[in-house]
Structure formats: structure tokens, C-alpha cells
Design a protein around this motif. Structure first.
Motif, PDB file in Angstrom:
ATOM      1  N   GLY A   1       0.792  -1.221   0.000  1.00  0.00           N
ATOM      2  CA  GLY A   1       0.000   0.000   0.000  1.00  0.00           C
ATOM      3  C   GLY A   1       0.821   1.267   0.000  1.00  0.00           C
ATOM      4  O   GLY A   1       0.292   2.364   0.102  1.00  0.00           O
ATOM      5  N   GLU A   2       2.138   1.135  -0.123  1.00  0.00           N
ATOM      6  CA  GLU A   2       3.003   2.326  -0.126  1.00  0.00           C
ATOM      7  C   GLU A   2       3.353   2.685  -1.554  1.00  0.00           C
ATOM      8  O   GLU A   2       4.516   2.647  -1.963  1.00  0.00           O
ATOM      9  CB  GLU A   2       4.280   2.036   0.663  1.00  0.00           C
ATOM     10  N   ILE A   3       2.354   3.093  -2.306  1.00  0.00           N
ATOM     11  CA  ILE A   3       2.576   3.353  -3.725  1.00  0.00           C
ATOM     12  C   ILE A   3       3.538   4.516  -3.925  1.00  0.00           C
ATOM     13  O   ILE A   3       4.332   4.530  -4.866  1.00  0.00           O
ATOM     14  CB  ILE A   3       1.235   3.605  -4.450  1.00  0.00           C
TER      15      ILE A   3
ATOM     16  N   PHE B   1      10.847   4.069  -8.556  1.00  0.00           N
ATOM     17  CA  PHE B   1      10.689   3.977 -10.004  1.00  0.00           C
ATOM     18  C   PHE B   1      11.245   5.232 -10.702  1.00  0.00           C
ATOM     19  O   PHE B   1      12.039   5.148 -11.623  1.00  0.00           O
ATOM     20  CB  PHE B   1       9.208   3.792 -10.317  1.00  0.00           C
ATOM     21  N   ASP B   2      10.810   6.394 -10.180  1.00  0.00           N
ATOM     22  CA  ASP B   2      11.237   7.648 -10.799  1.00  0.00           C
ATOM     23  C   ASP B   2      12.742   7.869 -10.689  1.00  0.00           C
ATOM     24  O   ASP B   2      13.352   8.444 -11.579  1.00  0.00           O
ATOM     25  CB  ASP B   2      10.490   8.831 -10.160  1.00  0.00           C
ATOM     26  N   GLY B   3      13.318   7.390  -9.576  1.00  0.00           N
ATOM     27  CA  GLY B   3      14.733   7.648  -9.356  1.00  0.00           C
ATOM     28  C   GLY B   3      15.650   6.594  -9.954  1.00  0.00           C
ATOM     29  O   GLY B   3      16.861   6.643  -9.760  1.00  0.00           O
ATOM     30  N   SER B   4      15.068   5.647 -10.660  1.00  0.00           N
ATOM     31  CA  SER B   4      15.899   4.549 -11.125  1.00  0.00           C
ATOM     32  C   SER B   4      16.404   4.766 -12.547  1.00  0.00           C
ATOM     33  O   SER B   4      15.688   5.255 -13.417  1.00  0.00           O
ATOM     34  CB  SER B   4      15.093   3.257 -11.075  1.00  0.00           C
ATOM     35  N   ARG B   5      17.644   4.384 -12.769  1.00  0.00           N
ATOM     36  CA  ARG B   5      18.212   4.485 -14.106  1.00  0.00           C
ATOM     37  C   ARG B   5      17.964   3.205 -14.895  1.00  0.00           C
ATOM     38  O   ARG B   5      18.023   3.193 -16.103  1.00  0.00           O
ATOM     39  CB  ARG B   5      19.723   4.731 -14.007  1.00  0.00           C
ATOM     40  N   SER B   6      17.675   2.123 -14.159  1.00  0.00           N
ATOM     41  CA  SER B   6      17.654   0.825 -14.843  1.00  0.00           C
ATOM     42  C   SER B   6      16.261   0.207 -14.905  1.00  0.00           C
ATOM     43  O   SER B   6      16.117  -0.995 -14.984  1.00  0.00           O
ATOM     44  CB  SER B   6      18.599  -0.135 -14.130  1.00  0.00           C
ATOM     45  N   ARG B   7      15.243   1.079 -14.841  1.00  0.00           N
ATOM     46  CA  ARG B   7      13.905   0.493 -14.883  1.00  0.00           C
ATOM     47  C   ARG B   7      13.631  -0.134 -16.255  1.00  0.00           C
ATOM     48  O   ARG B   7      14.093   0.341 -17.297  1.00  0.00           O
ATOM     49  CB  ARG B   7      12.853   1.532 -14.555  1.00  0.00           C
ATOM     50  N   ASP B   8      12.880  -1.222 -16.198  1.00  0.00           N
ATOM     51  CA  ASP B   8      12.590  -1.931 -17.438  1.00  0.00           C
ATOM     52  C   ASP B   8      11.078  -2.124 -17.576  1.00  0.00           C
ATOM     53  O   ASP B   8      10.293  -1.576 -16.793  1.00  0.00           O
ATOM     54  CB  ASP B   8      13.331  -3.282 -17.466  1.00  0.00           C
ATOM     55  N   LEU B   9      10.683  -2.912 -18.536  1.00  0.00           N
ATOM     56  CA  LEU B   9       9.279  -3.154 -18.790  1.00  0.00           C
ATOM     57  C   LEU B   9       8.561  -3.686 -17.554  1.00  0.00           C
ATOM     58  O   LEU B   9       7.439  -3.283 -17.235  1.00  0.00           O
ATOM     59  CB  LEU B   9       9.164  -4.163 -19.950  1.00  0.00           C
TER      60      LEU B   9
ATOM     61  N   GLY C   1       0.365  -1.831  -9.363  1.00  0.00           N
ATOM     62  CA  GLY C   1       0.209  -1.226  -8.044  1.00  0.00           C
ATOM     63  C   GLY C   1      -0.923  -0.208  -8.038  1.00  0.00           C
ATOM     64  O   GLY C   1      -1.765  -0.217  -7.143  1.00  0.00           O
ATOM     65  N   TYR C   2      -0.941   0.655  -9.052  1.00  0.00           N
ATOM     66  CA  TYR C   2      -2.020   1.658  -9.129  1.00  0.00           C
ATOM     67  C   TYR C   2      -3.372   0.976  -9.322  1.00  0.00           C
ATOM     68  O   TYR C   2      -4.367   1.368  -8.722  1.00  0.00           O
ATOM     69  CB  TYR C   2      -1.750   2.658 -10.250  1.00  0.00           C
ATOM     70  N   VAL C   3      -3.387  -0.045 -10.160  1.00  0.00           N
ATOM     71  CA  VAL C   3      -4.651  -0.757 -10.389  1.00  0.00           C
ATOM     72  C   VAL C   3      -5.178  -1.354  -9.091  1.00  0.00           C
ATOM     73  O   VAL C   3      -6.353  -1.224  -8.770  1.00  0.00           O
ATOM     74  CB  VAL C   3      -4.473  -1.862 -11.459  1.00  0.00           C
ATOM     75  N   SER C   4      -4.287  -1.945  -8.313  1.00  0.00           N
ATOM     76  CA  SER C   4      -4.787  -2.655  -7.139  1.00  0.00           C
ATOM     77  C   SER C   4      -5.278  -1.699  -6.065  1.00  0.00           C
ATOM     78  O   SER C   4      -6.065  -2.086  -5.206  1.00  0.00           O
ATOM     79  CB  SER C   4      -3.737  -3.610  -6.588  1.00  0.00           C
ATOM     80  N   ARG C   5      -4.830  -0.440  -6.117  1.00  0.00           N
ATOM     81  CA  ARG C   5      -5.390   0.506  -5.144  1.00  0.00           C
ATOM     82  C   ARG C   5      -6.524   1.315  -5.756  1.00  0.00           C
ATOM     83  O   ARG C   5      -7.005   2.287  -5.184  1.00  0.00           O
ATOM     84  CB  ARG C   5      -4.309   1.410  -4.574  1.00  0.00           C
ATOM     85  N   GLY C   6      -6.959   0.920  -6.947  1.00  0.00           N
ATOM     86  CA  GLY C   6      -8.138   1.532  -7.543  1.00  0.00           C
ATOM     87  C   GLY C   6      -7.866   2.774  -8.354  1.00  0.00           C
ATOM     88  O   GLY C   6      -8.790   3.416  -8.831  1.00  0.00           O
ATOM     89  N   ASP C   7      -6.575   3.144  -8.501  1.00  0.00           N
ATOM     90  CA  ASP C   7      -6.265   4.342  -9.271  1.00  0.00           C
ATOM     91  C   ASP C   7      -6.009   3.964 -10.731  1.00  0.00           C
ATOM     92  O   ASP C   7      -4.882   4.006 -11.214  1.00  0.00           O
ATOM     93  CB  ASP C   7      -5.044   5.034  -8.659  1.00  0.00           C
TER      94      ASP C   7
END
Length: 584
Positions: free
Chosen positions: A161-163, A170-178, A187-193
Motif C-alpha cells: 500500500g506504499e505506492i 521507479f522515478d529515481g531509477s536508471r535501470s527500470r525496465d518493462l 500497483g495503481y490498479v490494485s489501489r483503484g487508481d
DNA sequence: ATAGGGTTAG
């Protein structure tokens, strides 16, 4: 078993054999060979054996994996990782977290392979504190930019629940992938957003089937907006099985069975999950007959049922009172070695209870090694329903003595059992103890039970007081229940008060005036009776037609109020007549 | 990182 191998195999040959083992019994054979050849103490061999076992995790008892692990001498990081992964995969996150703690105690090196699995375990447990500590560990080791580790952290924070924390990573990562994009979107879906999930979807540099499925599920099932889900579904280039299933489930969730069925009929391939979704859709939306037919055609098409699809079919049998088919399904799953779990066993007990087969239900209940709250509740409800109110209450007390947790439905069950058996004092006491002793907050339904219990016993004023003093706004069904009791106990004055209340709530439908006119009729107040009838006519009110279904010798019979088309029509009405004469 | 299961009575 050992004899099935030609001669003595070399270390390399055995390792190769192990590598190609796809069944548990094959692994057992190789295991036995390793022991006779004294190769098991070879750490590399032991770790290969363990990883082979873990590859087959779905078919291996946890005890076997634990045994092999505990017998290996000074397990390597690889072995620790393997056994932890095994427990995560066999949905035993507690064990995984425990093993991780022991791994660190033992001073074994943890690596970029260890963390994703432990984080996954924490996510499953919603163990945010544990996970945050591991986060610190990860940073210390400089593994923060490892995509697997980071994705593990993202989904940990999402599940906990700590989205915002997930987003920051996520925003601070250089190596984020698909996977990072997909995880965060989930995560957003599961909290209804779903709105934010949609924005992420639009912003993604590339998408795969997961991305589409997450959002189709988000719009459909989670947000109840099937038209948006359908838009997305139609736009998806290479639809995979999962997104078909998600879309169908979206329709099912809103009760749009026809639409679900249309998609189901045209989908290019189906798996057991597709069938389950639709079977369950029919069960949940009032067509258990169709659900059973679907289950049978699934078998006819050679799809192997699993526990979940069987649970749906069994539920359908409960609703239909289809004992024969229910027993058939029970023996079918046993014969085909489909492992029964608590949920299906509970469904079976419920089915046997609803079909009046108390002995079979009891047998299963007594033999169940593990019972859930639902199991107990189903048993209590069933006993009450079948006229064994005292036994139901007794079972409730037994549950209490065992220290089993109870939920609101347990209380609903025991309270209705009290109502059936006229156990007014017990019911009242249990109701009062609900909040005090069991810390279960009574809901409107529980107040409904209490009103029913008191009302049926003729304690109309008490029942009225319960409604008027309860916390929160009383619903129309509470007044409706009191009205029914007023009829039973021929209390015109209170009934009139109740009808006024119902009128204020806008809940004075045809049924209410039917009852009211019956009450007047019983007192011979014919003027009032005509007034009621006229009122109903003027407003064009109708009472909903009563109907019921039951299976006899494998055939399902449906009865509708006033219908005389059954082949044994006369006999049925004769028996019905003698039954209502015999009833008090 | 995505899809499916059990409980009230009227």
C-alpha cells in the motif's frame, strides 16, 4: 526402482539424468542412486538435486525439499536461494522469510539472486517492516540498481500500500525496465487508481501482454468500466489467453453473462481458467444449471478440471440441490487425483448440507485435517437449516472452545440457526457477546437476524426496539422482517406502524401490501383488505413470482408459483397440501 | 508484472 538404471552411472551421467528429470519419481530414483554412490556429499551434486526438486515445486511436497536441503553440508548461497525460492513459489512466504533470516545468521553471502525472492515473500506477507529492512540491506550491498531487485522492491511497496515509495524508487531509477512499468501500473490498479495506471500505460516506451492485461483487468474487474476495458481489448494487437480471460471476467464481474459467453464462444483457445470464470459467472448470477452443463462440456472437451473449476461446479450443485451430480463430481475429483484443499472440501460440505445429506457432510467435516472459519460456518448454517438448531449452537460453542477465529458470517449462521430452532435466549446471548467477547462488529444483517429471532418468537416490541435503537440507519429489510412477524402473530397495530416506516423509506412494494392485506384478512377487516388491493392495482404493483429448483435422480425440475405443467402435478400439490396441513 | 474457487434467509 534403483534397478531400472543400467549398471553404475558416473557422476556426470547422473547429473545429466537429474537435469532431464521431469517427474518426482524420476528424481527419487536418481536421489537413491546418488546416495548409494556416496555422491550426495558432493556439494555441487547436492545443489543440483535441490534445484531439480525446486523446478518441480508444484508436484513436490515441501517436506522433501526441506529434507534434501537440511541434509546438504554447508549449503551454498545457490542452495539457500533455491530453497527460499521453492517456498515462495509454493506460497509459503513465512518459511521463506524465516530461511532468509537463518541464512544471514549463518553468515552466508546473500546476492542479487537472493533478494528478489525474499522481497516477493515479504510482499506476499505484506511485511513492509521486514521489507524495508531488506531494502536497507540491498542499498548497502549496492544492489539498488539491479533490475530484479528493484522490481522486487517496487512490487513490495505496491502490495504493502506504499505506492508513493514505489513511485519514488521507479522515478529515481536508471535501470527500470518493462517489468518495472508493469509492476507500478499493477500497483495503481490494485489501489483503484486506474486513471494513473492508464497514464503510465500511455507513457510506456514499449508494452507487452502483461501491460495490456493489467489495464484490461484494471478497467474491467477493478473499476467496473467494461466499455473502457473492451476498447483496450479490441485495440490490443496480439491478444493472449490471459487478456481474453480478464476481459471475460470483467463482464462476469458486472453480471453481464451474455457478453461474457459471447467472447468465450469465439476465443481462439481456452484453458481451465477460462472455463472456471464462466462456470463461476453462471453460479454467481443465478444460473447454476448452465454452470453444470458448462462443467460437463469442459470435461467432454478433454480439459482436466482442477480444484477451482470443481469448486464452481460443486457450488452449482448446492444451489440446485443436485446431490447425485455433486457426489459424482466428488468421486470424479478423487478418482483423478485432483488434490482437495480446504476450499473445495468446504464447498462439498456445503453441498451435502444443502442437499440434506448430513451424514456425508459430517464425515467430511470430521476427517478434515484443517478447517477454516468458512468450514465451521458452513457446518453451523447447514445444521440449522436442516432443523438441528441445538447441534448448530453446540458446534458454535465447540468452535469457541477450540479458539477458532470467527467472522461475521459465523455469527449470521449461528443466529439463523437459533431462529430456526426458536432458541431465543441463546441467540440473544450470542448476539450480545459478538462485540464484547469476539470483537466482531454486528452488521445490519445481524440486527436482521435478531429482529427475526425476536419477532418470530412473538416478542414484537423487543424486536421493534432493536430496530429503533440500533446504531446506524435501519434498512427496509429490517422493517420487512418485523412486518412478517406481525402477520404471524396477528398484530395489526404494529403492522400499520411498520408499513408507514416502509413507505417513508420508499420500500413499500407489492410484497408489503400483500402481507398487509393478509394481516387484515386474518382479522376479518375486509374493508381494509379491499383498500390494499385497490392500492396495489392503482399503482400497478405485482409481487415477484416465487420459484424453486431441485434435482431428482439426475433430472432438474423447476417450479414456478401457480404453474401446473409438471407431469406429476396432481401428486405434487396433494403432498404439498398435506405438508402445509401438518405444519404448525 | 497479468486471469478463476467455499458461508446468511427471505
Amino acid at each position: 526402482m534403483v534397478a531400472s538404471f543400467p549398471g553404475l552411472l558416473s557422476r556426470g551421467e547422473l547429473l545429466n539424468l537429474l537435469h532431464n528429470s521431469t517427474t518426482v519419481s524420476r528424481v527419487h530414483q536418481v536421489h537413491a542412486q546418488l546416495i548409494t554412490r556416496a555422491l550426495f556429499s558432493d556439494p555441487f551434486v547436492a545443489s543440483r538435486l535441490l534445484s531439480t526438486i525446486c523446478e518441480l515445486s508444484a508436484h513436490v511436497p515441501a517436506s522433501y525439499a526441506d529434507l534434501v536441503f537440511s541434509q546438504s553440508h554447508q549449503p551454498s548461497t545457490f542452495s539457500w536461494n533455491t530453497i527460499i525460492r521453492f517456498h515462495v513459489r509454493s506460497s509459503n512466504p513465512n518459511k521463506a522469510v524465516l530461511l532468509f533470516a537463518r541464512m544471514r545468521q549463518a553468515g552466508v553471502l546473500t546476492d542479487h539472486y537472493t533478494y528478489p525472492f525474499v522481497l516477493k515473500a515479504c510482499a506476499l506477507l505484506a511485511g513492509l517492516e521486514e521489507g524495508a529492512a531488506i531494502h536497507g540491506d540491498v542499498l548497502k550491498k549496492g544492489l539498488g540498481e539491479d533490475p530484479f531487485v528493484m522490481n522486487g522492491l517496487i512490487s513490495l511497496y505496491c502490495k504493502g500500500g506504499e505506492i508513493a515509495a514505489a513511485r519514488k524508487l521507479f522515478d529515481g531509477s536508471r535501470s527500470r525496465d518493462l517489468v518495472s512499468w508493469n509492476s507500478l501500473m499493477a500497483g495503481y490498479v490494485s489501489r483503484g487508481d486506474t486513471a494513473e495506471a492508464g497514464r503510465l500505460f500511455d507513457a510506456m516506451p514499449e508494452r507487452d501482454a502483461f501491460s495490456w492485461a493489467v489495464l484490461i483487468d484494471g478497467y474491467g474487474k477493478k473499476a467496473g468500466d467494461v466499455s473502457r476495458a473492451r476498447d483496450l481489448f479490441d485495440k490490443m494487437p496480439n491478444k493472449d489467453l490471459v487478456c481474453w480471460n480478464s476481459m471475460i471476467d470483467g463482464y462476469v464481474g458486472l453480471g453481464m453473462i451474455r457478453a461474457a459467453r459471447e467472447l468465450f464462444d469465439v476465443m481462439p483457445e481456452r484453458n481451465v481458467i477460462s472455463w472456471s470464470i464462466l462456470i463461476d459467472g453462471y453460479v454467481k448470477h443465478g444460473d447454476p444449471k448452465e454452470a453444470l452443463e458448462l462443467f460437463q462440456s469442459m470435461l467432454g472437451q478433454g480439459v482436466r478440471p482442477d480444484v477451482i473449476s470443481a469448486a464452481g461446479a460443486i457450488s452449482a450443485c448446492s444451489q440446485l440441490g443436485a446431490l447425485d451430480q455433486g457426489r459424482w463430481i466428488h468421486s470424479y475429483v478423487k478418482k483423478h487425483n485432483i488434490l482437495l484443499d480446504v476450499v473445495v472440501e468446504t464447498a462439498l460440505i456445503d453441498m451435502y448440507m444443502k442437499c440434506g445429506s448430513l451424514d456425508l457432510a459430517r464425515l467430511l467435516f470430521d476427517e478434515m485435517p484443517r478447517k477454516s472459519v468458512v468450514t465451521w460456518s458452513v457446518m453451523i448454517v447447514g445444521l440449522g437449516m436442516n432443523g438441528f438448531g441445538c447441534e448448530a449452537v453446540e458446534l458454535f460453542y465447540q468452535m469457541e472452545r477450540r479458539g477458532a477465529t470467527m467472522d461475521d458470517l459465523t455469527f449470521l449462521g449461528v443466529l439463523t440457526a437459533c431462529t430456526h430452532a426458536r432458541l431465543v435466549c441463546e441467540g440473544r446471548e450470542i448476539f450480545d457477546r459478538m462485540r464484547r467477547d469476539f470483537r466482531v462488529e454486528p452488521k445490519v444483517e445481524h440486527y436482521g437476524c435478531l429482529v427475526d429471532l425476536l419477532g418470530r418468537a412473538g416478542r414484537l416490541q423487543e424486536a421493534r426496539e432493536v430496530i429503533e435503537t440500533m446504531p446506524g440507519k435501519p434498512t427496509s429489510s429490517l422493517w420487512g422482517s418485523l412486518l412478517a412477524s406481525c402477520r404471524t402473530h396477528r398484530c395489526v397495530e404494529l403492522a400499520e406502524v411498520v408499513v408507514e416506516k416502509l413507505k417513508k423509506l420508499g420500500a413499500d412494494d407489492g410484497g408489503v401490501y400483500v402481507i398487509m392485506s393478509n394481516i387484515y384478512a386474518a382479522e376479518g377487516m375486509w374493508n381494509q383488505v379491499w383498500k390494499m388491493r385497490k392500492l396495489m392495482r392503482d399503482r400497478g404493483m405485482k409481487k415477484e413470482t416465487g420459484r424453486s429448483v431441485i434435482e431428482v435422480d439426475g433430472t432438474i425440475h423447476e417450479f414456478v408459483h401457480g404453474d401446473c405443467s409438471h407431469p406429476h402435478d396432481e401428486e405434487i400439490y396433494e403432498v404439498l397440501g398435506s405438508l402445509s396441513n401438518a405444519m404448525p
